[in-house]
Write a protein that holds these residues in place. Structure first.
Motif, PDB file in Angstrom:
ATOM      1  N   GLU A 271       0.830  -1.210   0.000  1.00 29.11           N
ATOM      2  CA  GLU A 271       0.000   0.000   0.000  1.00 29.11           C
ATOM      3  C   GLU A 271       0.862   1.257   0.000  1.00 29.11           C
ATOM      4  O   GLU A 271       0.570   2.222  -0.713  1.00 29.11           O
ATOM      5  CB  GLU A 271      -0.945  -0.005   1.209  1.00 29.11           C
ATOM      6  CG  GLU A 271      -2.114  -0.962   1.016  1.00 29.11           C
ATOM      7  CD  GLU A 271      -3.127  -0.911   2.139  1.00 29.11           C
ATOM      8  OE1 GLU A 271      -2.860  -0.271   3.182  1.00 29.11           O
ATOM      9  OE2 GLU A 271      -4.196  -1.524   1.961  1.00 29.11           O
ATOM     10  N   ALA A 272       1.927   1.247   0.790  1.00 28.70           N
ATOM     11  CA  ALA A 272       2.806   2.422   0.837  1.00 28.70           C
ATOM     12  C   ALA A 272       3.401   2.678  -0.550  1.00 28.70           C
ATOM     13  O   ALA A 272       3.497   3.822  -1.007  1.00 28.70           O
ATOM     14  CB  ALA A 272       3.911   2.211   1.875  1.00 28.70           C
ATOM     15  N   LYS A 273       3.764   1.591  -1.230  1.00 25.88           N
ATOM     16  CA  LYS A 273       4.335   1.697  -2.571  1.00 25.88           C
ATOM     17  C   LYS A 273       3.324   2.275  -3.556  1.00 25.88           C
ATOM     18  O   LYS A 273       3.687   2.981  -4.506  1.00 25.88           O
ATOM     19  CB  LYS A 273       4.752   0.296  -3.037  1.00 25.88           C
ATOM     20  CG  LYS A 273       6.007   0.256  -3.861  1.00 25.88           C
ATOM     21  CD  LYS A 273       6.493  -1.180  -3.936  1.00 25.88           C
ATOM     22  CE  LYS A 273       6.971  -1.497  -5.335  1.00 25.88           C
ATOM     23  NZ  LYS A 273       7.301  -2.909  -5.486  1.00 25.88           N
ATOM     24  N   ALA A 274       2.030   1.963  -3.294  1.00 25.26           N
ATOM     25  CA  ALA A 274       0.967   2.479  -4.160  1.00 25.26           C
ATOM     26  C   ALA A 274       0.532   3.882  -3.736  1.00 25.26           C
ATOM     27  O   ALA A 274      -0.445   4.420  -4.262  1.00 25.26           O
ATOM     28  CB  ALA A 274      -0.226   1.519  -4.136  1.00 25.26           C
ATOM     29  N   GLY A 275       1.240   4.438  -2.746  1.00 25.49           N
ATOM     30  CA  GLY A 275       0.934   5.805  -2.312  1.00 25.49           C
ATOM     31  C   GLY A 275      -0.164   5.893  -1.266  1.00 25.49           C
ATOM     32  O   GLY A 275      -0.637   6.975  -0.942  1.00 25.49           O
TER      33      GLY A 275
ATOM     34  N   LYS B  78     -11.358  -2.819   1.875  1.00 24.75           N
ATOM     35  CA  LYS B  78     -11.804  -3.433   3.125  1.00 24.75           C
ATOM     36  C   LYS B  78     -10.681  -3.382   4.164  1.00 24.75           C
ATOM     37  O   LYS B  78      -9.531  -3.672   3.853  1.00 24.75           O
ATOM     38  CB  LYS B  78     -12.209  -4.882   2.863  1.00 24.75           C
ATOM     39  CG  LYS B  78     -12.668  -5.626   4.100  1.00 24.75           C
ATOM     40  CD  LYS B  78     -13.040  -7.062   3.755  1.00 24.75           C
ATOM     41  CE  LYS B  78     -13.367  -7.837   5.022  1.00 24.75           C
ATOM     42  NZ  LYS B  78     -13.719  -9.236   4.717  1.00 24.75           N
ATOM     43  N   LEU B  79     -11.053  -3.021   5.390  1.00 23.30           N
ATOM     44  CA  LEU B  79     -10.090  -2.969   6.489  1.00 23.30           C
ATOM     45  C   LEU B  79     -10.342  -4.134   7.438  1.00 23.30           C
ATOM     46  O   LEU B  79     -11.458  -4.337   7.897  1.00 23.30           O
ATOM     47  CB  LEU B  79     -10.245  -1.641   7.254  1.00 23.30           C
ATOM     48  CG  LEU B  79      -9.434  -1.519   8.552  1.00 23.30           C
ATOM     49  CD1 LEU B  79      -7.934  -1.422   8.269  1.00 23.30           C
ATOM     50  CD2 LEU B  79      -9.905  -0.308   9.367  1.00 23.30           C
TER      51      LEU B  79
ATOM     52  N   PRO C 104      -2.511  -4.268  -4.279  1.00 17.97           N
ATOM     53  CA  PRO C 104      -3.114  -5.609  -4.315  1.00 17.97           C
ATOM     54  C   PRO C 104      -4.464  -5.622  -3.593  1.00 17.97           C
ATOM     55  O   PRO C 104      -4.699  -4.805  -2.693  1.00 17.97           O
ATOM     56  CB  PRO C 104      -2.101  -6.483  -3.560  1.00 17.97           C
ATOM     57  CG  PRO C 104      -0.847  -5.696  -3.475  1.00 17.97           C
ATOM     58  CD  PRO C 104      -1.226  -4.248  -3.576  1.00 17.97           C
ATOM     59  N   GLU C 105      -5.328  -6.544  -3.997  1.00 20.02           N
ATOM     60  CA  GLU C 105      -6.667  -6.700  -3.428  1.00 20.02           C
ATOM     61  C   GLU C 105      -6.615  -6.769  -1.891  1.00 20.02           C
ATOM     62  O   GLU C 105      -5.801  -7.504  -1.337  1.00 20.02           O
ATOM     63  CB  GLU C 105      -7.268  -7.996  -3.997  1.00 20.02           C
ATOM     64  CG  GLU C 105      -8.626  -8.366  -3.493  1.00 20.02           C
ATOM     65  CD  GLU C 105      -9.630  -7.250  -3.706  1.00 20.02           C
ATOM     66  OE1 GLU C 105     -10.092  -6.698  -2.690  1.00 20.02           O
ATOM     67  OE2 GLU C 105      -9.936  -6.925  -4.870  1.00 20.02           O
TER      68      GLU C 105
ATOM     69  N   LEU D 188     -10.738   4.536   6.064  1.00 21.77           N
ATOM     70  CA  LEU D 188     -10.475   3.577   4.990  1.00 21.77           C
ATOM     71  C   LEU D 188      -9.751   4.261   3.834  1.00 21.77           C
ATOM     72  O   LEU D 188      -9.806   5.477   3.685  1.00 21.77           O
ATOM     73  CB  LEU D 188     -11.794   2.993   4.472  1.00 21.77           C
ATOM     74  CG  LEU D 188     -12.744   2.380   5.508  1.00 21.77           C
ATOM     75  CD1 LEU D 188     -13.973   1.790   4.810  1.00 21.77           C
ATOM     76  CD2 LEU D 188     -12.050   1.311   6.335  1.00 21.77           C
ATOM     77  N   HIS D 189      -9.113   3.431   3.019  1.00 18.22           N
ATOM     78  CA  HIS D 189      -8.512   3.917   1.767  1.00 18.22           C
ATOM     79  C   HIS D 189      -9.473   3.648   0.619  1.00 18.22           C
ATOM     80  O   HIS D 189     -10.151   2.617   0.598  1.00 18.22           O
ATOM     81  CB  HIS D 189      -7.204   3.184   1.476  1.00 18.22           C
ATOM     82  CG  HIS D 189      -6.084   3.555   2.388  1.00 18.22           C
ATOM     83  ND1 HIS D 189      -5.568   4.824   2.456  1.00 18.22           N
ATOM     84  CD2 HIS D 189      -5.382   2.832   3.286  1.00 18.22           C
ATOM     85  CE1 HIS D 189      -4.594   4.863   3.340  1.00 18.22           C
ATOM     86  NE2 HIS D 189      -4.466   3.671   3.869  1.00 18.22           N
ATOM     87  N   ALA D 190      -9.470   4.552  -0.351  1.00 19.01           N
ATOM     88  CA  ALA D 190     -10.298   4.341  -1.545  1.00 19.01           C
ATOM     89  C   ALA D 190      -9.737   3.173  -2.359  1.00 19.01           C
ATOM     90  O   ALA D 190      -8.529   2.929  -2.361  1.00 19.01           O
ATOM     91  CB  ALA D 190     -10.330   5.605  -2.392  1.00 19.01           C
TER      92      ALA D 190
END
Ligand code: FE2
Length: 306
Positions: free
Chosen positions: A88-92, A231-232, A295-296, A287-289
């Motif tokens: 997630e960090a890599k995806a910003g 989803k968290l 990844p899923e 949550l993140h959008a």
């Protein structure tokens, strides 16, 4: 035997023997794991009796349905979370409520209600401290997410989860709350306690060999989801637990230990219709959008359903 010789052997056993259609991903993973296992057997001079003991242990852990407990106990479920955070960090994607492990005790199909739910069936009211927990589900921009789905589950005062503990009522301490028009959720329950691996189980038997305890600090599990959001899967810990930062499952994280207010004012107690002090926790989920770059976030695994 050299690693190259081992790799050649494993290739001969698995890749070269393929006659029918091959699932390339499965083949890739199996070749790697069998090769790594052979290298460990060679490096550590693992004896046949030790090898079979290990295999028998895994069979017994599976038969007792404890593999889902062994994975967090050995840190592997935490490792999957670390990798998901990295991706997630890599995806910003940064910030937001931290994820932590699901554990093996979720049950699908809990009763659903709008805005508010009481989780406990009242059977432990004599000994328990009542808990009110509330907050808002938000997106990464801080805007509330009306209609967000908050699935919550936790153990009783004996450290047991309904469904797996057949002595509890159906879906005791499990609910799905749909956040209201302002993204708010509220629940009433009882303050859960910490628990430990079954003392006679396979997980604890291995932990004993490693000189480790099998305790988890008191916590509450959540799945939080909303349209267009990732989803968290997370938990909050109950502050003050002696195992708070010594969880056998490595699930405690900064940002997931909200303060617990113990309310003792007679007026406030009466206003809640209670006779004794109660606890209160405020906690917002962020949550993140959804994004195609990360990844899923939905994890597929077999879960109980009732
Ligand atoms: Fe748990």
């Amino acid at each position: 035997m050299t690693y190259n010789e081992i790799d050649t052997l494993v290739k001969g056993w698995i890749i070269d023997k393929a006659e029918g259609p091959v699932n390339a991903r499965v083949q890739q993973v199996v070749v790697r794991l069998v090769g790594d296992l052979c290298k460990a057997i060679a490096d550590l001079d693992i004896q046949p009796s030790e090898f079979w003991k290990g295999l028998e242990y895994m069979s017994e852990a599976g038969a007792r349905n404890e593999l889902g407990l062994l994975a967090p106990g050995l840190g592997l479920e935490r490792f999957l979370d670390i990798r998901a955070d990295e991706a997630e960090a890599k995806a910003g994607l940064t910030g937001g409520t931290p994820r932590t492990i699901e554990g093996p005790l979720y049950v699908a199909g809990a009763p659903e209600s709008q805005g508010y739910a009481r989780l406990d069936d009242g059977s432990e009211s004599d000994q328990a401290e009542v808990l009110f927990m509330q907050g808002t589900v938000r997106g990464q921009d801080g805007q509330p997410l009306p209609g967000a789905r908050v699935e919550v589950w936790h153990c009783n005062l004996l450290g047991n989860y309904s469904f797996f503990d057949k002595s509890q009522s159906h879906f005791n301490l499990r609910r799905t709350i749909i956040a209201d028009g302002a993204g708010r959720y509220q629940l009433r329950s009882i303050l859960p306690v910490g628990y430990a691996c079954p003392p006679d189980g396979t997980t604890q038997r291995l932990l004993d060999q490693l000189g480790r305890h099998g305790h988890r600090p008191a916590h509450i599990h959540f799945f939080v989801s909303a349209a267009g959001q990732r989803k968290l899967t997370t938990q909050i810990n109950i502050d003050g637990d002696e195992y708070l930062w010594d969880d056998f499952a490595f699930a405690s994280r900064e940002g997931l230990v909200p303060p617990v207010r113990h309310v003792t004012s007679p007026q406030q107690i009466a206003a809640k219709g209670l006779q004794s002090p109660y606890a209160e926790i405020d906690f917002d989920f962020q949550l993140h959008a959804e994004t195609p770059v990360a990844p899923e976030a939905v994890v597929e695994r077999v879960r109980a359903a009732a």
